[in-house]
Design a protein around this motif. Structure first.
Motif, mmCIF file in Angstrom:
data_model
loop_
_atom_site.group_PDB
_atom_site.id
_atom_site.type_symbol
_atom_site.label_atom_id
_atom_site.label_comp_id
_atom_site.label_asym_id
_atom_site.label_seq_id
_atom_site.Cartn_x
_atom_site.Cartn_y
_atom_site.Cartn_z
ATOM 1 N N ALA A 32 -0.969 0.129 -1.539
ATOM 2 C CA ALA A 32 -2.341 -0.330 -1.768
ATOM 3 C C ALA A 32 -2.507 -1.790 -1.371
ATOM 4 C CB ALA A 32 -2.712 -0.133 -3.237
ATOM 5 N N SER A 33 -1.468 -2.578 -1.511
ATOM 6 C CA SER A 33 -1.544 -3.989 -1.128
ATOM 7 C C SER A 33 -1.539 -4.168 0.385
ATOM 8 C CB SER A 33 -0.365 -4.764 -1.737
ATOM 9 O OG SER A 33 -0.360 -4.662 -3.138
ATOM 10 N N MET A 53 -6.233 7.512 0.915
ATOM 11 C CA MET A 53 -4.958 6.831 1.125
ATOM 12 C C MET A 53 -4.116 6.822 -0.155
ATOM 13 S SD MET A 53 -2.995 3.975 0.666
ATOM 14 C CE MET A 53 -4.205 2.952 -0.153
ATOM 15 N N LEU A 54 -4.762 6.653 -1.318
ATOM 16 C CA LEU A 54 -4.020 6.669 -2.580
ATOM 17 C C LEU A 54 -3.442 8.055 -2.864
ATOM 18 C CD1 LEU A 54 -6.173 4.393 -4.930
ATOM 19 C CD2 LEU A 54 -3.945 3.906 -3.916
ATOM 20 N N TRP A 55 -4.129 9.108 -2.441
ATOM 21 C CA TRP A 55 -3.577 10.453 -2.593
ATOM 22 C C TRP A 55 -2.328 10.627 -1.734
ATOM 23 C CZ3 TRP A 55 -3.245 14.677 -5.362
ATOM 24 C CH2 TRP A 55 -4.197 14.908 -6.362
ATOM 25 N N ILE A 56 -2.374 10.117 -0.509
ATOM 26 C CA ILE A 56 -1.192 10.175 0.352
ATOM 27 C C ILE A 56 -0.048 9.385 -0.269
ATOM 28 C CG2 ILE A 56 -0.271 9.525 2.612
ATOM 29 C CD1 ILE A 56 -3.051 9.989 3.769
ATOM 30 N N ALA A 57 -0.358 8.193 -0.801
ATOM 31 C CA ALA A 57 0.675 7.372 -1.433
ATOM 32 C C ALA A 57 1.252 8.067 -2.661
ATOM 33 C CB ALA A 57 0.094 6.012 -1.819
ATOM 34 N N ALA A 58 0.396 8.753 -3.444
ATOM 35 C CA ALA A 58 0.882 9.480 -4.617
ATOM 36 C C ALA A 58 1.807 10.615 -4.209
ATOM 37 C CB ALA A 58 -0.293 10.006 -5.427
ATOM 38 N N LEU A 59 1.455 11.325 -3.148
ATOM 39 C CA LEU A 59 2.305 12.410 -2.649
ATOM 40 C C LEU A 59 3.673 11.878 -2.232
ATOM 41 C CD1 LEU A 59 3.026 15.163 -1.452
ATOM 42 C CD2 LEU A 59 1.686 14.543 0.569
ATOM 43 N N LEU A 60 3.687 10.813 -1.454
ATOM 44 C CA LEU A 60 4.963 10.256 -0.999
ATOM 45 C C LEU A 60 5.756 9.666 -2.161
ATOM 46 C CD1 LEU A 60 3.779 8.547 2.307
ATOM 47 C CD2 LEU A 60 4.938 10.734 2.039
ATOM 48 N N ALA A 111 -1.044 2.917 -12.564
ATOM 49 C CA ALA A 111 -0.949 2.022 -11.406
ATOM 50 C C ALA A 111 -2.114 2.203 -10.454
ATOM 51 C CB ALA A 111 0.363 2.270 -10.673
ATOM 52 N N THR A 112 -2.777 3.350 -10.513
ATOM 53 C CA THR A 112 -3.929 3.596 -9.644
ATOM 54 C C THR A 112 -5.089 2.654 -9.959
ATOM 55 O OG1 THR A 112 -3.322 5.921 -9.361
ATOM 56 C CG2 THR A 112 -5.608 5.353 -8.936
ATOM 57 N N LEU A 113 -5.187 2.196 -11.195
ATOM 58 C CA LEU A 113 -6.300 1.316 -11.568
ATOM 59 C C LEU A 113 -6.257 -0.016 -10.825
ATOM 60 C CD1 LEU A 113 -6.438 2.099 -15.393
ATOM 61 C CD2 LEU A 113 -7.913 2.992 -13.570
ATOM 62 N N PRO A 114 -5.129 -0.775 -10.864
ATOM 63 C CA PRO A 114 -5.104 -1.992 -10.050
ATOM 64 C C PRO A 114 -5.131 -1.705 -8.553
ATOM 65 C CG PRO A 114 -2.954 -1.603 -11.068
ATOM 66 C CD PRO A 114 -3.923 -0.668 -11.702
ATOM 67 N N ALA A 116 -6.842 0.689 -7.134
ATOM 68 C CA ALA A 116 -8.250 0.929 -6.812
ATOM 69 C C ALA A 116 -9.016 -0.384 -6.724
ATOM 70 C CB ALA A 116 -8.872 1.838 -7.864
ATOM 71 N N ALA A 117 -8.668 -1.340 -7.563
ATOM 72 C CA ALA A 117 -9.330 -2.643 -7.492
ATOM 73 C C ALA A 117 -8.997 -3.348 -6.180
ATOM 74 C CB ALA A 117 -8.901 -3.501 -8.682
ATOM 75 N N LEU A 118 -7.754 -3.218 -5.732
ATOM 76 C CA LEU A 118 -7.370 -3.826 -4.459
ATOM 77 C C LEU A 118 -8.141 -3.212 -3.291
ATOM 78 C CD1 LEU A 118 -3.486 -4.027 -4.911
ATOM 79 C CD2 LEU A 118 -5.076 -5.957 -4.799
ATOM 80 N N LEU A 119 -8.462 -1.934 -3.416
ATOM 81 C CA LEU A 119 -9.161 -1.225 -2.346
ATOM 82 C C LEU A 119 -10.670 -1.210 -2.531
ATOM 83 C CD1 LEU A 119 -6.680 1.765 -2.025
ATOM 84 C CD2 LEU A 119 -6.852 -0.235 -0.545
ATOM 85 N N LYS A 120 -11.146 -1.879 -3.576
ATOM 86 C CA LYS A 120 -12.585 -2.017 -3.822
ATOM 87 C C LYS A 120 -13.274 -0.656 -4.002
ATOM 88 C CE LYS A 120 -13.003 -6.429 -1.374
ATOM 89 N NZ LYS A 120 -11.544 -6.668 -1.294
ATOM 90 N N LEU A 121 -12.624 0.247 -4.742
ATOM 91 C CA LEU A 121 -13.230 1.546 -5.035
ATOM 92 C C LEU A 121 -14.212 1.395 -6.186
ATOM 93 C CD1 LEU A 121 -10.131 3.926 -4.867
ATOM 94 C CD2 LEU A 121 -11.681 3.236 -3.031
ATOM 95 N N ASP A 122 -15.319 2.105 -6.120
ATOM 96 C CA ASP A 122 -16.308 2.020 -7.188
ATOM 97 C C ASP A 122 -15.869 2.858 -8.383
ATOM 98 O OD1 ASP A 122 -17.429 4.840 -6.942
ATOM 99 O OD2 ASP A 122 -17.862 4.073 -4.942
ATOM 100 N N GLY A 123 -16.569 2.671 -9.505
ATOM 101 C CA GLY A 123 -16.167 3.316 -10.743
ATOM 102 C C GLY A 123 -16.185 4.828 -10.681
ATOM 103 N N ALA A 124 -17.201 5.404 -10.039
ATOM 104 C CA ALA A 124 -17.295 6.859 -9.945
ATOM 105 C C ALA A 124 -16.124 7.432 -9.154
ATOM 106 C CB ALA A 124 -18.616 7.256 -9.291
ATOM 107 N N THR A 125 -15.747 6.752 -8.076
ATOM 108 C CA THR A 125 -14.610 7.216 -7.272
ATOM 109 C C THR A 125 -13.315 7.124 -8.056
ATOM 110 O OG1 THR A 125 -15.714 6.518 -5.226
ATOM 111 C CG2 THR A 125 -13.342 6.869 -5.122
#
Length: 215
Positions: A32-33, A53-60, A111-114, A116-125
């Protein structure tokens, strides 16, 4: 139930001592960084692509501890000793599945919460992403454990398990990423069905694979 708890606690303790609990979290945050450096600082672009991208990272990340799930205990004779005590291979695999998910699923969701902040995801996403990971990470854990039991004892079993798991995980990735843009909830239902199926068959298929490897 007591046997299940003892086996699960043992597997979790091993994962803690080997730093296996922190590797998936560190991997997710590292990806994510680095991702904004690859695609640029455009917030709209990051918001559209960051969830997938976070789903791909979670899979790996779920595949990182695969080489330590079965092979070390098989080679050291631990699985044989447990079986000699009258504990079935299905119960061993089920306890290991629970420990594997507890070891990477909840920490990965936190870990997805920080991330998501790095990737500027909105709250609903973020809410949809967390719901998808809650349903999908048991399937990722089951798939990783299943291929680990199938490849235990083979040369380069960790790499082989990863190569086997990646194509099999494509439907999970499609449904998981699809939940982020699906207003009907159909992708989430398909993800839940796939997760239930994998979790249900893994103890039996994994137990059979362990018995076949012993023979």
């Amino acid at each position: 139930m007591r046997t299940m708890w003892l086996l699960t606690r043992r597997d979790l303790g091993q994962a803690w001592r080997s730093a296996g609990l922190w590797l998936p979290v560190a991997f997710l945050l590292l990806v994510a960084s680095l991702y904004p450096f690859a695609v640029g600082p455009d917030a709209a672009l990051l918001g559209r692509t960051g969830g997938g991208m976070l789903w791909i990272a979670a899979l790996l990340a779920s595949l990182l501890p695969v080489d330590r799930l079965v092979t070390p205990d098989r080679d050291s004779g631990v699985l044989d000793q447990i079986a000699l005590r009258g504990i079935g291979e299905e119960l061993i695999v089920l306890a290991r599945l629970i420990a594997h998910w507890l070891g990477f699923g909840p920490p990965l969701m936190i870990a997805t919460l920080p991330a998501a902040a790095l990737l500027k995801l909105d709250g609903a996403t973020v809410i949809l992403l967390e719901a998808g990971l809650l349903i999908g990470t048991p399937a990722l854990a089951a798939l990783g454990l299943l291929v680990a039991t199938l490849t235990a004892g083979l040369r380069s079993s960790g790499a082989l398990a990863g190569l086997l798991a990646l194509p099999l995980a494509v439907p999970l990735l499609i449904f998981g990423a699809g939940t982020l843009g699906d207003g009907s909830g159909a992708a989430l239902k398909f993800l839940g069905a796939a997760s239930l199926l994998l979790v249900a068959i893994t103890p039996f298929a994994g137990g059979a694979a362990i018995r076949a490897g012993r023979e």
